[in-house]
Write a protein that holds these residues in place. Structure first.
Motif, PDB file in Angstrom:
ATOM      1  N   LYS A 160       9.170   5.536  46.372  1.00 31.52           N
ATOM      2  CA  LYS A 160      10.153   4.863  45.511  1.00 31.52           C
ATOM      3  C   LYS A 160      10.145   3.363  45.750  1.00 31.52           C
ATOM      4  CE  LYS A 160      13.818   3.249  43.524  1.00 31.52           C
ATOM      5  NZ  LYS A 160      13.736   2.819  42.114  1.00 31.52           N
ATOM      6  N   ARG A 161      10.073   2.966  47.004  1.00 33.54           N
ATOM      7  CA  ARG A 161      10.141   1.540  47.341  1.00 33.54           C
ATOM      8  C   ARG A 161       8.825   0.814  47.096  1.00 33.54           C
ATOM      9  NH1 ARG A 161      13.452   2.273  53.083  1.00 33.54           N
ATOM     10  NH2 ARG A 161      15.547   2.305  52.165  1.00 33.54           N
ATOM     11  N   THR A 162       7.730   1.562  46.962  1.00 27.31           N
ATOM     12  CA  THR A 162       6.416   0.935  46.905  1.00 27.31           C
ATOM     13  C   THR A 162       5.838   0.896  45.499  1.00 27.31           C
ATOM     14  OG1 THR A 162       6.010   1.730  49.167  1.00 27.31           O
ATOM     15  CG2 THR A 162       4.111   0.927  47.927  1.00 27.31           C
ATOM     16  N   ILE A 163       5.956   1.985  44.734  1.00 29.93           N
ATOM     17  CA  ILE A 163       5.446   2.001  43.361  1.00 29.93           C
ATOM     18  C   ILE A 163       6.327   1.088  42.513  1.00 29.93           C
ATOM     19  CG2 ILE A 163       4.976   3.435  41.343  1.00 29.93           C
ATOM     20  CD1 ILE A 163       4.639   5.828  43.250  1.00 29.93           C
ATOM     21  N   PRO A 164       5.774   0.154  41.778  1.00 31.42           N
ATOM     22  CA  PRO A 164       6.603  -0.835  41.071  1.00 31.42           C
ATOM     23  C   PRO A 164       7.587  -0.236  40.075  1.00 31.42           C
ATOM     24  CG  PRO A 164       4.331  -1.597  41.206  1.00 31.42           C
ATOM     25  CD  PRO A 164       4.330  -0.190  41.718  1.00 31.42           C
ATOM     26  N   ALA A 165       7.170   0.721  39.268  1.00 31.19           N
ATOM     27  CA  ALA A 165       8.048   1.306  38.248  1.00 31.19           C
ATOM     28  C   ALA A 165       8.303   2.761  38.608  1.00 31.19           C
ATOM     29  CB  ALA A 165       7.421   1.195  36.864  1.00 31.19           C
TER      30      ALA A 165
ATOM     31  N   TRP B 238      11.163   2.768  30.934  1.00 25.15           N
ATOM     32  CA  TRP B 238      11.004   3.050  32.373  1.00 25.15           C
ATOM     33  C   TRP B 238      10.226   1.870  32.958  1.00 25.15           C
ATOM     34  CZ3 TRP B 238      13.232   7.317  34.687  1.00 25.15           C
ATOM     35  CH2 TRP B 238      12.926   7.521  36.047  1.00 25.15           C
ATOM     36  N   GLU B 239      10.950   0.871  33.409  1.00 20.47           N
ATOM     37  CA  GLU B 239      10.349  -0.414  33.717  1.00 20.47           C
ATOM     38  C   GLU B 239      10.304  -0.669  35.220  1.00 20.47           C
ATOM     39  OE1 GLU B 239      13.118  -2.710  31.470  1.00 20.47           O
ATOM     40  OE2 GLU B 239      11.886  -2.656  29.653  1.00 20.47           O
ATOM     41  N   VAL B 240       9.613  -1.728  35.582  1.00 24.36           N
ATOM     42  CA  VAL B 240       9.621  -2.209  36.956  1.00 24.36           C
ATOM     43  C   VAL B 240      11.051  -2.573  37.350  1.00 24.36           C
ATOM     44  CG1 VAL B 240       8.809  -4.080  38.470  1.00 24.36           C
ATOM     45  CG2 VAL B 240       7.249  -3.022  36.819  1.00 24.36           C
ATOM     46  N   ARG B 241      11.374  -2.350  38.604  1.00 27.31           N
ATOM     47  CA  ARG B 241      12.747  -2.601  39.072  1.00 27.31           C
ATOM     48  C   ARG B 241      13.172  -4.034  38.806  1.00 27.31           C
ATOM     49  NH1 ARG B 241      14.942  -0.954  45.129  1.00 27.31           N
ATOM     50  NH2 ARG B 241      17.139  -1.502  44.816  1.00 27.31           N
ATOM     51  N   ASP B 242      14.355  -4.201  38.278  1.00 30.70           N
ATOM     52  CA  ASP B 242      14.945  -5.521  38.031  1.00 30.70           C
ATOM     53  C   ASP B 242      15.029  -6.268  39.362  1.00 30.70           C
ATOM     54  OD1 ASP B 242      16.768  -7.682  37.585  1.00 30.70           O
ATOM     55  OD2 ASP B 242      17.675  -6.585  35.918  1.00 30.70           O
TER      56      ASP B 242
ATOM     57  N   MET C 179      -0.080  -0.224  41.682  1.00 29.02           N
ATOM     58  CA  MET C 179      -0.280   0.797  40.652  1.00 29.02           C
ATOM     59  C   MET C 179       0.750   0.608  39.533  1.00 29.02           C
ATOM     60  SD  MET C 179      -0.432   4.939  41.004  1.00 29.02           S
ATOM     61  CE  MET C 179       1.348   5.123  41.179  1.00 29.02           C
ATOM     62  N   PRO C 180       0.322   0.405  38.300  1.00 31.92           N
ATOM     63  CA  PRO C 180       1.251   0.027  37.241  1.00 31.92           C
ATOM     64  C   PRO C 180       1.890   1.190  36.484  1.00 31.92           C
ATOM     65  CG  PRO C 180      -0.991  -0.090  36.424  1.00 31.92           C
ATOM     66  CD  PRO C 180      -1.089   0.327  37.868  1.00 31.92           C
ATOM     67  N   VAL C 181       1.582   2.422  36.850  1.00 31.83           N
ATOM     68  CA  VAL C 181       1.975   3.570  36.033  1.00 31.83           C
ATOM     69  C   VAL C 181       3.449   3.933  36.250  1.00 31.83           C
ATOM     70  CG1 VAL C 181       1.420   5.961  35.422  1.00 31.83           C
ATOM     71  CG2 VAL C 181      -0.389   4.435  36.279  1.00 31.83           C
ATOM     72  N   PRO C 182       4.236   4.137  35.187  1.00 33.60           N
ATOM     73  CA  PRO C 182       5.608   4.633  35.353  1.00 33.60           C
ATOM     74  C   PRO C 182       5.596   5.955  36.110  1.00 33.60           C
ATOM     75  CG  PRO C 182       5.231   3.933  33.090  1.00 33.60           C
ATOM     76  CD  PRO C 182       3.892   3.936  33.763  1.00 33.60           C
TER      77      PRO C 182
END
Length: 301
Positions: A243-248, A285-289, A220-223
């Motif tokens: 938190k650990r599963t949603i990319p952003a 609000w980006e995908v985790r580094d 799921m790509p949504v912030p």
């Protein structure tokens, strides 16, 4: 200008013909608020008043919650329908996209909206969502949901609300803000007993565990912002999972706080959302580094 900012009421008609009561206020980027089982559209008043200063704010009563229609058939209530009803509200107001904010039952609907209608979500706030998600408690939660449905039918909403309003994750609200809690309990007692029972049986007792949706959630790509209270025990581990599963995704844990987050701690909740919306709208609000992933902890080469 004043008229465009004032509270206005609307009706949204769902694909299966259910009329939903909708209220809006303010101008700007839209925010749709999705209420919990124990609340209704009025539960978002502290957020409607705060964010309508610079956003277009929308709240609505879910199917089964007057003044929305109360379908008599339980099969017209489901998790998928709850998510699609958000889209129906947006369609009625001519909104292509919106920030979507949900609490508890509304938090699950918000998550499923992101899974089913990702292109229409500017962001998701998933608050207090976790009950029944933990695999070890699935059967217990399902049985409790069915019993709650029976008690709404047997006792009626006004009587049963006296029990439901003092659950283990509600007493924090009662202790902090007796007047606010009493208003919540009074409104809970005004629920339609048929609508409450059907919602419990059709949505709560039948919704899938988020752990079973891991693959879909991970795509799921949504912030997203997940918010839980630290005394809302059955939401803590599901919150960490999201938190650990949603990319952003970010996770906020509010101290000494129970389930009714937006009413129990309105100033802190509003501040969290305001900062989140600002970062999303700035594209920050980006995908985790990748350098911050657990596999990189204590990496030495």
């Amino acid at each position: 200008m004043t008229d465009t900012l004032a509270l206005s009421t609307h009706s949204a008609i769902t694909p299966d013909g259910v009329r939903l009561h909708v209220e809006s206020a303010g101008r700007g980027t839209p925010i749709v608020f999705v209420h919990e089982f124990g609340g209704d559209h009025r539960s978002w008043e502290p957020q409607m008043r705060f964010f309508a200063r610079r956003y277009r704010c929308i709240s609505f009563a879910a199917r089964g919650y007057p003044p929305s229609d109360v379908p008599a058939e339980m099969e017209r209530y489901s998790q998928a329908t709850a998510a699609d009803d958000i889209a129906a509200v947006m369609d009625a107001l001519g909104l292509d996209k919106a920030h979507v904010v949900g609490l508890s039952m509304g938090g699950f609907a918000t998550l499923h909206f992101g899974l089913r209608h990702a292109a229409r979500a500017l962001s998701l706030v998933i608050a207090g969502a976790g009950y029944g998600a933990e695999k070890e408690h699935e059967d217990y939660f399902r049985n409790v949901s069915l019993e709650v449905a029976r008690q709404f039918e047997r006792q009626g909403s006004e009587t049963f609300a006296r029990t439901y309003a003092i659950g283990a994750s509600r007493v924090q609200f009662q202790n902090k803000d007796p007047r606010g809690w009493q208003e919540f309990a009074t409104w809970l007692g005004q629920h339609d007993a048929v609508g409450a029972a059907n919602t419990m049986r059709g949505v709560q007792a039948r919704r899938p565990s988020i752990y079973d949706l891991q693959a879909d959630i991970a795509r799921m790509p949504v912030p997203s912002l997940v918010v839980v209270g630290d005394e809302d025990d059955h939401c803590l581990q599901p919150g960490i999972f999201l938190k650990r599963t949603i990319p952003a995704c970010g996770l906020a844990v509010m101290p000494k706080t129970g389930h009714t987050l937006n009413l129990e701690e309105p100033a802190a909740f509003n501040a969290l959302l305001a900062e989140f919306f600002a970062q999303v709208e700035a594209g920050r609000w980006e995908v985790r580094d990748a350098r911050a992933l657990p596999s990189q902890i204590m990496k030495t080469d």
